[in-house]
Structures are given as structure tokens and as C-alpha cells.
Scaffold this active site. Structure first.
Site, PDB file in Angstrom:
ATOM      1  CD  GLU A   1      -3.919  -9.486   4.228  1.00 51.49           C
ATOM      2  OE1 GLU A   1      -4.176  -8.392   4.761  1.00 51.49           O
ATOM      3  OE2 GLU A   1      -3.071  -9.603   3.312  1.00 51.49           O
TER       4      GLU A   1
ATOM      5  CG  HIS B   1      -1.831  -1.157   1.314  1.00 51.08           C
ATOM      6  ND1 HIS B   1      -2.847  -1.366   0.428  1.00 51.08           N
ATOM      7  CD2 HIS B   1      -1.881  -2.189   2.190  1.00 51.08           C
ATOM      8  CE1 HIS B   1      -3.493  -2.473   0.749  1.00 51.08           C
ATOM      9  NE2 HIS B   1      -2.927  -3.000   1.813  1.00 51.08           N
TER      10      HIS B   1
ATOM     11  CG  ASP C   1      -7.416  -6.690   4.126  1.00 56.28           C
ATOM     12  OD1 ASP C   1      -8.225  -6.292   3.278  1.00 56.28           O
ATOM     13  OD2 ASP C   1      -6.298  -6.184   4.274  1.00 56.28           O
TER      14      ASP C   1
ATOM     15  NE  ARG D   1       1.662  -5.033   4.214  1.00 56.89           N
ATOM     16  CZ  ARG D   1       0.541  -4.643   4.836  1.00 56.89           C
ATOM     17  NH1 ARG D   1      -0.120  -5.509   5.598  1.00 56.89           N
ATOM     18  NH2 ARG D   1       0.109  -3.405   4.724  1.00 56.89           N
TER      19      ARG D   1
END
Length: 256
Positions: free
Chosen positions: A142, A41, A168, A66
Site C-alpha cells: 500500500e 483501524h 494509502d 489484519r
């Protein structure tokens, strides 16, 4: 995060989604133990993430990244630049977990290519063995599907840790997409994953937005480490708090 790293205070990391070399320094100065460079993100791209990793202390055990997917190419670049942990999002099967292990570990555990681009990145008699010890392979659970298949994921040889994405996970149950759940299926998932990870000798982490919630999880022994906050949210809070504190003072005299 490896089980062998436990024993002292539980590590706290922050998510960095902006392409800044300063943020990780300020976070460390404030007392954070490390950083999760978030390529899933935000605005942080691979090239900048690799440069940030090279700017961090080489011995930093919690310089994590990540990634957006289990793609061996970007993972290799991040590891060769100095990442000490790779978090793969939305892992939902043993097959995906095995692919993650293959991308992050040298033979005989995985299939990572040996091509050191930093001198002395891993110290030991065997470079592959030292690299495998230094790097944490972390699968993020998630989704409801991932949770249902948690045992086959957690028991994958070469996996070091599970990282919970609570927002999530909540959304996959039809709940509001936020974290820091005190009850319901997300809380039950934390307890269940704690039992599984303990049984299989891997560690458990989670993303949290609130220090009090993180402290409570630590006190209850439910997680071994936490990602506490992301720069985008922390900046938003700071902006809002600053303007709110100013209040109506800036309107004084505006009509004169």
C-alpha cells in the site's frame, strides 16, 4: 488466500473494525464469504478479536485478521483462536515478508510455535503441515516503496497472497487517499501486481468500497478476491441514506 482455494466464485469479505459478535453473522447471512477482523483501524482489540474468531464456524476458510504490525505475539494469539489468514499492513521489503511468514507458518516453512488452544483446529496426519495449508499468509502492499519492491515481496517462499491498499497507495503518490481508481498509478499497480502474482503462483486481493468497481475487477480477471466495504463506512452510508430519505418531513409542524 491460497491459489488452491480458487476455482469457484471469487470470495468477497468485509472489514470489521467494531467489537461486535453480530456483524459477521449478518454479513454471512447477506452473502459475504468471510470477514477481515481489522485490528489496524477502529475499535477492535486483540482479546475481542480472538473471541470473535472462536465464535465463527471453525471450518470458515475466510476468517481473516489484519494486524497492526508484524508482531509474532498477537499473530500467534489470532491464529490459535482460529484465524485462517493474517494480513500484515504496509509491507515494503522481503525482510518484512519473511518475518510475516515466520510468524504465520510452522516449521519447516516458518517458526510459529505449536500450542493448539482449540481442539481439532487443523485436521491432518501432520498438525504443522495441516496448519500451514489452512492458514493464508498475506502481505499488504500500500505504498510506492512496497510497489517498487513488489517482486522481492511476491517471490518470498511461504507467502500466499498480496492484498492491495488502494487509498494509502494513492496517498504515497500524492493523490487523494481514496480507492476504486479507474486509471493512474493505482490502476497501473493493480495490473503490475496481477502479472507478478500470476508469475509466482500467489493470489491477489484488494479493498474496494463499491460493488460495481469490484465486479469490474473480477470481470477483467485482475483480482482473485476482494474486501468489499468496512463496517464503519457501511454504517455511515446507511445513516446518511436513512436521514436523507426522511428529508424535510420531520420539520413539518415544528413552527406551530
Amino acid at each position: 488466500m491460497k491459489a488452491s482455494a480458487l476455482g469457484g466464485p471469487r470470495p468477497v469479505l468485509f472489514h470489521q473494525a467494531l467489537p461486535s459478535f453480530s456483524e459477521s453473522e449478518w454479513a454471512a447471512a447477506a452473502g459475504y464469504d468471510g470477514v477481515i477482523l481489522d485490528l489496524q483501524h477502529g475499535e477492535l482489540g486483540l482479546e475481542t478479536a480472538c473471541m470473535i474468531l472462536r465464535s465463527l464456524p471453525r471450518a470458515g476458510a475466510y476468517s481473516y485478521a489484519r494486524v497492526g504490525s508484524i508482531d509474532a505475539g498477537p499473530i500467534l494469539r489470532l491464529l490459535d483462536s482460529g484465524a485462517r489468514g493474517i494480513i500484515a499492513p504496509t509491507v515494503e521489503s522481503r525482510e518484512q515478508t519473511e518475518a510475516l511468514v515466520a510468524a504465520t507458518k510452522y516449521l519447516p516453512v516458518g517458526n510459529r510455535s505449536i500450542g493448539p488452544s482449540r481442539p481439532g483446529l487443523y485436521i491432518g496426519d501432520s498438525y504443522p503441515d495441516a496448519g500451514n495449508l489452512a492458514v493464508s499468509t498475506i502481505a499488504q502492499i500500500e505504498t510506492r516503496i512496497g510497489l517498487e519492491r513488489a517482486e522481492e515481496i511476491v517471490s518470498t517462499p511461504g507467502l500466499d497472497s498480496i492484498y492491495i491498499g488502494p487509498a494509502d497507495l494513492a496517498a504515497s503518490y500524492g493523490l487523494p487517499a481514496w480507492g476504486d481508481w479507474e486509471d493512474g498509478p493505482v490502476r497501473d499497480a493493480i495490473v503490475h501486481l496481477r502479472e507478478l502474482t500470476t508469475a509466482h503462483g500467489v493470489t491477489l486481493g484488494i479493498y474496494s468500497g463499491q460493488p460495481a468497481y469490484t465486479a469490474a475487477l473480477f470481470a477483467d480477471g485482475l483480482v482473485d478476491y476482494a474486501g468489499l466495504g468496512i463496517d464503519l463506512v457501511l454504517l455511515n452510508r446507511s445513516f446518511q441514506d436513512t436521514i436523507s430519505a426522511l428529508g424535510s418531513a420531520r420539520s413539518i409542524g415544528s413552527d406551530s
